[in-house]
Design an enzyme around this catalytic site. Structure first.
Site, PDB file in Angstrom:
ATOM      1  N   HIS A  63      40.545  39.772  41.072  1.00 32.61           N
ATOM      2  CA  HIS A  63      41.962  39.715  40.989  1.00 32.61           C
ATOM      3  C   HIS A  63      42.632  40.364  42.046  1.00 32.61           C
ATOM      4  CE1 HIS A  63      40.340  41.459  37.505  1.00 32.61           C
ATOM      5  NE2 HIS A  63      41.101  41.084  36.754  1.00 32.61           N
ATOM      6  N   ASP A  70      36.495  39.922  29.833  1.00 31.48           N
ATOM      7  CA  ASP A  70      37.623  39.504  30.515  1.00 31.48           C
ATOM      8  C   ASP A  70      37.781  41.176  31.478  1.00 31.48           C
ATOM      9  OD1 ASP A  70      38.617  42.428  28.845  1.00 31.48           O
ATOM     10  OD2 ASP A  70      39.949  41.228  28.075  1.00 31.48           O
ATOM     11  N   SER A  71      38.496  41.099  32.412  1.00 33.65           N
ATOM     12  CA  SER A  71      38.641  42.764  32.876  1.00 33.65           C
ATOM     13  C   SER A  71      38.744  43.364  33.055  1.00 33.65           C
ATOM     14  CB  SER A  71      40.940  42.204  33.711  1.00 33.65           C
ATOM     15  OG  SER A  71      40.521  41.196  34.093  1.00 33.65           O
TER      16      SER A  71
END
Length: 191
Positions: free
Chosen positions: A62, A105-106
């Protein structure tokens, strides 16, 4: 005579050049040709693959300048998972693939993704062992944090660097502040 010669060339050019001109392609025709080329490429990739691929995601970084530190401290940036695909290379070294992946995922929730990828390829040596690629991937994904896995279409850029049958591929997922702006990477092994 000196004046006649250039004039003769101009007349000859004006008479002969329309015979070799191709008709111009506008709007709908151009889109139709492009769509036919893409669907033909997808069909050929499915029916005549050169390789069967294994996908191993390893990074979902990110962009720190687009996030609050509190958010990135809690994000999963190791997207464990995997995927399978079929792919082929054309004579110019361009790559086409159909793929399906599932990864964390995140938020550490499972995220599926499936679609079509295409890259323009450049070989860095005569043996065609080292290759760089630039292209796009389009498909469908779904996320737990978006309406409980409602399918979402995507189109993202693709970048790759490979040696023989091992390739590292990247995409960048754009977004807004505290959302998106993720560099996602995976290893692709061709068999």
């Amino acid at each position: 005579m000196q004046r006649l010669f250039p004039a003769l060339w101009v007349v000859l050019f004006l008479v002969v050049s329309p015979l070799h001109a191709e008709p111009k392609v506008y709007g709908e025709q151009r889109i139709h040709r492009w769509w036919d080329a893409v669907t033909d490429d997808i069909a050929q990739t499915w029916e005549q693959p050169d390789r069967y691929d294994l996908y191993l995601p390893f990074l979902s970084w990110h962009a720190r300048f687009m996030y609050d530190k509190e958010k990135t401290d809690n994000y999963n940036e190791m997207p464990w998972g995997g995927g399978l695909g079929v792919s082929r290379y054309n004579d110019e070294g361009n790559w086409s693939a159909l793929f399906a992946m599932m990864f964390k995922d995140s938020h550490n929730e499972w995220q599926p993704a499936m679609g079509y990828g295409w890259e323009k390829g450049w070989y860095l040596d005569n043996a065609k062992d080292f290759r760089l690629g630039l292209g796009a991937a389009a498909g469908i994904t779904a996320r737990d944090d978006f309406a409980n896995y409602v399918p979402l279409p995507f189109i993202f850029p693709l970048f790759s660097a490979g040696y023989k049958r091992v390739t590292v591929q990247f995409t960048y997922i754009p977004g807004t502040y505290n959302n998106g702006n993720v560099l996602f990477a995976w290893l692709r092994l061709g068999f």
